[in-house]
Design an enzyme around this catalytic site. Structure first.
Site, mmCIF file in Angstrom:
data_model
loop_
_atom_site.group_PDB
_atom_site.id
_atom_site.type_symbol
_atom_site.label_atom_id
_atom_site.label_comp_id
_atom_site.label_asym_id
_atom_site.label_seq_id
_atom_site.Cartn_x
_atom_site.Cartn_y
_atom_site.Cartn_z
ATOM 1 N N TYR A 20 0.708 -1.165 0.047
ATOM 2 C CA TYR A 20 -0.016 -0.095 0.046
ATOM 3 C C TYR A 20 0.842 1.123 0.049
ATOM 4 O O TYR A 20 0.761 2.318 0.949
ATOM 5 C CB TYR A 20 -0.981 0.012 1.110
ATOM 6 C CG TYR A 20 -1.450 -1.293 1.438
ATOM 7 C CD1 TYR A 20 -2.708 -1.659 0.634
ATOM 8 C CD2 TYR A 20 -1.099 -2.285 2.402
ATOM 9 C CE1 TYR A 20 -3.149 -2.957 0.695
ATOM 10 C CE2 TYR A 20 -1.619 -3.571 2.672
ATOM 11 C CZ TYR A 20 -2.771 -4.062 1.859
ATOM 12 O OH TYR A 20 -3.291 -5.294 2.064
ATOM 13 N N TYR A 152 -11.578 -8.512 6.478
ATOM 14 C CA TYR A 152 -10.081 -8.368 5.351
ATOM 15 C C TYR A 152 -9.999 -10.007 4.944
ATOM 16 O O TYR A 152 -9.844 -10.866 5.626
ATOM 17 C CB TYR A 152 -8.977 -8.053 5.959
ATOM 18 C CG TYR A 152 -8.011 -7.904 5.383
ATOM 19 C CD1 TYR A 152 -8.084 -6.854 4.040
ATOM 20 C CD2 TYR A 152 -7.132 -8.869 5.035
ATOM 21 C CE1 TYR A 152 -6.663 -6.897 3.369
ATOM 22 C CE2 TYR A 152 -5.902 -8.919 4.249
ATOM 23 C CZ TYR A 152 -5.858 -8.118 3.140
ATOM 24 O OH TYR A 152 -4.848 -8.133 2.302
ATOM 25 N N ASP A 257 -12.202 -17.946 7.036
ATOM 26 C CA ASP A 257 -10.791 -17.452 6.925
ATOM 27 C C ASP A 257 -10.234 -17.340 8.106
ATOM 28 O O ASP A 257 -10.169 -16.387 8.854
ATOM 29 C CB ASP A 257 -11.022 -16.237 5.999
ATOM 30 C CG ASP A 257 -9.618 -15.636 5.970
ATOM 31 O OD1 ASP A 257 -8.419 -16.000 6.106
ATOM 32 O OD2 ASP A 257 -9.429 -14.346 5.026
ATOM 33 N N LYS A 286 -0.490 -17.319 6.408
ATOM 34 C CA LYS A 286 0.277 -16.760 7.261
ATOM 35 C C LYS A 286 1.284 -17.491 8.322
ATOM 36 O O LYS A 286 2.295 -18.076 7.803
ATOM 37 C CB LYS A 286 -0.524 -15.858 8.206
ATOM 38 C CG LYS A 286 -0.948 -14.755 7.371
ATOM 39 C CD LYS A 286 -1.454 -13.400 8.144
ATOM 40 C CE LYS A 286 -1.559 -12.329 7.028
ATOM 41 N NZ LYS A 286 -2.792 -11.716 6.740
HETATM 42 C C1 LIG Z 1 -3.336 -11.714 5.426
HETATM 43 C C2 LIG Z 1 -4.818 -12.173 5.251
HETATM 44 C C3 LIG Z 1 -5.171 -12.600 3.941
HETATM 45 C C4 LIG Z 1 -4.354 -12.530 2.777
HETATM 46 O O1 LIG Z 1 -3.090 -13.293 2.794
HETATM 47 P P1 LIG Z 1 -2.185 -12.835 1.592
HETATM 48 O O2 LIG Z 1 -1.062 -14.011 2.240
HETATM 49 O O3 LIG Z 1 -1.289 -11.623 2.097
HETATM 50 O O4 LIG Z 1 -2.518 -13.013 0.518
HETATM 51 C C5 LIG Z 1 -6.632 -13.040 3.881
HETATM 52 N N1 LIG Z 1 -7.454 -13.242 4.873
HETATM 53 C C6 LIG Z 1 -6.861 -12.684 6.127
HETATM 54 C C7 LIG Z 1 -7.921 -13.121 7.264
HETATM 55 C C8 LIG Z 1 -5.643 -12.302 6.479
HETATM 56 O O5 LIG Z 1 -5.367 -11.923 7.611
#
Ligand SMILES: *Cc1c(COP(=O)(O)O)cnc(C)c1O
Length: 437
Positions: A20, A152, A257, A286
């Site tokens: 960003y 997000y 997610d 992550k």
């Molecule tokens: C970081 C994140 C993503 C995206 O993951 P990237 O590896 O950056 O593409 C998706 N969902 C959540 C909840 C996240 O924290």
């Protein structure tokens, strides 16, 4: 313009995008000279270096610390075997073992695994699975996702379409983004009882929305219990039970997610465990590799896997070049084994207690709106936007690295932090918030 890092900073600013970022007005960046355990070694203004505890765990990832000997060994050993092979027509032990381990530790109904390179792509795959699932069931009109505000899910287009429309800057991409169905954000706070009036009002609103738009909706997508980059915002597990129920009632899939929350961050191995519900599709990323390499996974139930596989396409239509990269799979397996070989829940609970105690004094500082802790995540919310540079520098002068955003100064430290290191983090944040306001 800051010249921390001197010549390197100039060269960086000429060529590189950061997350960003603007190339016309580049923000200062710090040159990393080394990283070991929970500490980063960074260039400082005076031409020397400064050590700082990484209170961000490199954005949720680095749970076992930098240069962890077990993880270093896992990568080196796999390098000596082979670093990469295509996954079309070929397979390898690291992928098979990691898939088995993920199925073993994740909610029971999840039985099948798709590996890809990043969290965003794992969400793309989850959405694709949901769309192909509905097509296979004869519901080809069901092309939208139902989600809540404040989420997000990543930066590629399908995940971006389910990010919060305001924070996710949907206005920049009007016409290019799929229009999804947004319900209200769950009421704030992990500890709300099921019969809390605000929670019931939220459930009623979501139920009405789902009833009204059911024919268009393929799946529900949310971050369970903690919205991360959308605002470090914990909410009640009871909300997830409402969503599970709506999904069952209407034939939506439930996509959780857990890219940020997975692997113990909120106190349970997966955040869905707080609610006692299981998703149909789960995304992890992550911390999956302990922060060593980019890897993510999309897990699904047997029903989803076979419905999609027996549907019109006859296959799940996705296949990245670096799918199931062996180095990444090997280190992920080592990271999970290392996590499970210790009392990780006790560690996370200890960090949680340390964050609560250490950040509590921030609550009474002028300019502080809220202090909240869930698992190994501690958040100080100000009543206006953070002066990012001043705050980062003020925290760094106290020996800690943070990356505030919007009105939030927060930490999700590596699990290997000692009680003293957690106290250093909390007093650095509290002191800097007091100084900068
Ligand atoms: C970081 C994140 C993503 C995206 O993951 P990237 O590896 O950056 O593409 C998706 N969902 C959540 C909840 C996240 O924290």
């Amino acid at each position: 313009m800051s010249v921390v890092g001197g010549e390197w900073w100039q060269r960086d600013a000429e060529r590189l995008w950061h997350p960003y970022s603007s190339l016309s007005d580049p923000s200062p960046v710090r040159l990393v000279r080394g990283a070991d355990g929970v500490r980063l070694r960074l260039d400082d203004e005076a031409g020397g270096t400064v050590e700082a505890i990484d209170a961000m765990a490199s954005w949720w990832c680095m749970i076992h610390g930098y240069r962890n000997p077990v993880l270093d060994a896992a990568v080196k050993s796999q390098v000596d075997d082979f670093s990469h092979v295509m996954f079309g027509g070929l397979t390898h032990e690291p992928a098979i073992r990691l898939a088995e381990r993920l199925v073993e530790i994740s909610p029971d109904p999840l039985q099948h695994v798709f590996f890809c390179d990043s969290g965003s792509v794992s969400v793309e795959v989850a959405i694709k699975l949901a769309l192909q699932y509905q097509v296979a069931r004869g519901n080809s009109g069901r092309t939208r996702m139902l989600t809540v505000r404040g989420g997000y899910h990543g930066d590629t287009f399908a995940p971006m379409s389910v990010c919060d429309p305001v924070n996710g800057m949907h206005s920049l991409f009007t016409g290019a983004l799929k229009e999804q169905v947004f319900g209200p954000r769950p009421p704030a706070g992990f500890d709300r009882p099921d019969d809390d009036p605000e929670l019931r009002a939220w459930a009623a609103a979501l139920t009405a929305l789902a009833d009204e738009r059911a024919g268009e909706i393929a799946a529900i997508v949310v971050e369970p219990v903690l919205q991360g980059a959308g605002g470090m915002y914990p909410y009640s597990p009871a909300c997830l039970r409402v969503l599970r129920d709506l999904a069952d009632r209407h034939g939506f899939l439930l996509i959780l997610d857990e890219i940020a929350t997975g692997f113990g961050r909120t106190g349970t191995l997966f955040a869905s465990e707080h609610a006692g519900i299981d998703p149909d599709i789960l995304c992890v990323g992550k911390a999956l590799t302990g922060g060593y390499l980019s890897l993510a996974a999309t897990l699904c139930t047997t029903d989803v896997a076979h419905t999609v596989s027996d549907g019109p396409g006859g296959a799940l239509m996705h296949g990245p070049t670096f799918m199931a990269n062996p180095l990444a799979c090997a280190v992920a397996l080592a990271s999970i084994d290392l996590l499970l070989s210790q009392d990780w829940a006790g560690r996370v609970a200890g960090i949680s207690a340390g964050l609560s105690a250490g950040l509590a004094p921030a609550a009474s500082l002028p300019g502080v709106k809220d202090v909240r802790v869930i698992g190994a995540v501690g958040v100080v919310q100000l009543d206006g936007p953070v002066d990012m540079k001043r705050m980062t520098d003020a925290v760094l002068r106290r020996g800690v690295w943070v990356r505030p955003f919007r009105d939030l100064v927060y930490t999700m430290p590596p699990y290997v932090c000692t009680a003293e290191e957690i106290a250093t983090i909390t007093s650095a944040i509290t002191g800097a918030v007091e100084e900068v306001g």
